[in-house]
Design a protein around this motif. Sequence first.
Motif, short mmCIF file in Angstrom:
data_model
loop_
_atom_site.label_atom_id
_atom_site.label_comp_id
_atom_site.label_asym_id
_atom_site.label_seq_id
_atom_site.Cartn_x
_atom_site.Cartn_y
_atom_site.Cartn_z
N PRO A 100 44.67 41.64 37.95
CA PRO A 100 43.42 41.29 37.27
C PRO A 100 43.24 42.04 35.96
CG PRO A 100 42.97 42.86 39.00
CD PRO A 100 44.44 42.54 39.09
N ASN A 156 34.91 34.04 32.11
CA ASN A 156 35.45 35.40 32.04
C ASN A 156 34.73 36.35 31.10
OD1 ASN A 156 37.33 37.56 30.86
ND2 ASN A 156 38.44 36.97 32.69
N PHE A 180 46.82 32.93 40.51
CA PHE A 180 45.60 33.68 40.21
C PHE A 180 44.42 32.73 40.09
CE2 PHE A 180 43.27 37.37 39.17
CZ PHE A 180 44.10 38.44 39.41
#
Length: 493
Positions: free
Chosen positions: A389, A339, A325
Amino acid sequence: MKSYLKINPNDNVAIAVKDLEKGKQIEEFGLELKEDIKRGHKFAIKNINKGEDIIKYGMPIGHALENIEEGSWVHVHNLKTNLSDIIEYEYDKKDLNLANELKDDELKFMGYLREDGRAGIRNEVWVVPGVGCINQTCNNLVNMARQKYPDVSFQSITHTHGCSQLGDDLEMTREILAGLIKNPNAAGVLVVSLGCENNIIDEFKEYIKPFNEKRVKFLTVQEVEDEYEEGLSLIDELVEYRNLFKREALPISKLTVGFKCGGSDGFSGITANPLCGYTSDKLVENGAITMLTEVPEMFGAEKLLMNRAKDEETFEDIVSMINNFKEYFKSHGQNIYENPSPGNKDGGISTLEDKSLGCIQKGGSSEVVDVLALGEQSHVKGLNLLNGPGNDQVSSTNLAASGCSLIVFTTGRGNPFGSIVPTVKMSTNTELANKKTNWIDFDAGRIISEDLSFEKLRDEFIEYLLEVASGKETNNEKYGFREISIFKDGVTL
């Protein structure tokens, strides 16, 4: 109720439980607040030097960009992540022994036992388009079926994919749709194809196999004169099959429950997410499957999960999931560790470590028994990690596609979204629960507002989950929030 909270004895910050004014005396730490501190935000409880780690949850959530005086606000203006690029991991297995008192043979729900041994908590008929351009056709079929069978729950699983996709992108769509079709909450499924899309029906069937022909029917609308007449005829057969199933008492071990968070705030890692962890541990100890996803929100806390892997093979699977990822981020030229959303930051979350350490608490303390790919069905009892995700709609869809019959969705800022399976909204704070009664199903903020123990509220919450599993509607069901969103990563033709 205290006006602030120190989570771990080793922390050098505390969290404001309500808005605190500059000048307030914090006698426990012998300090005076140097500035106003918003609810959910952090303040230093000792002097922190430039470059020194900021400690929350007993772990570093970043380092100080400048000298921070005790009583000062600690946030993005003076705190930066410690994370950078891809790192190497070593397996350091931790001994995990959950308390025997978590066992409870009396925990049961009234569900639908399917022929494959799995259990649904709803007995619905789903209409699934193989391609987005016939969404309205499927909606029309469902509306007609509801008029014909008012006592049956029908759902149209609309989406925008299935054509103009290539390679792995098309593969992903097929895997997710096939996983949804296998979900045990659907007693019967009508798969509707246009007839010329990339996701052509004969190829798509290979992703669904093996399937019971009484449970899954197919319709290609370009091949028939009247798709509504043909569709309703197939729905008649599905309803007849669906009616064979009746609710019966089933052990809690038949549940598959997914946990996720969205619209997080400074209380997510203090109330709702830990409550999910306590709940997951009890479910696991009683033989259920629980599932944790949102891989980018594991970054910075992944070692804690890796060291709970049941064996070295599972550890390597977690490493691959995490690093793949990260490579996905890099392949698109994106910062791996940027994030927290604007809403997260406004709620008091400063860095990805801050967010991730709170996020993974939904997984409790149990051993990690398996790592699942997108659309892969869960089979191993215990805590599973699911690739995918953190996006609310996409991650909820992924959980449903991997077999979750029920999703617990924690939120501090609020979100009305609901997946195709019952989606229990758990608030991190009581103010949100009181404000959005049509969104929130359960208030974890009572940990603070009523000073309740996690154990007491966990047992209350599990009783609520068993009511939902036995037919009690969640708010997303009452108000028609039944949506999916398929992860896309590829060229659109």
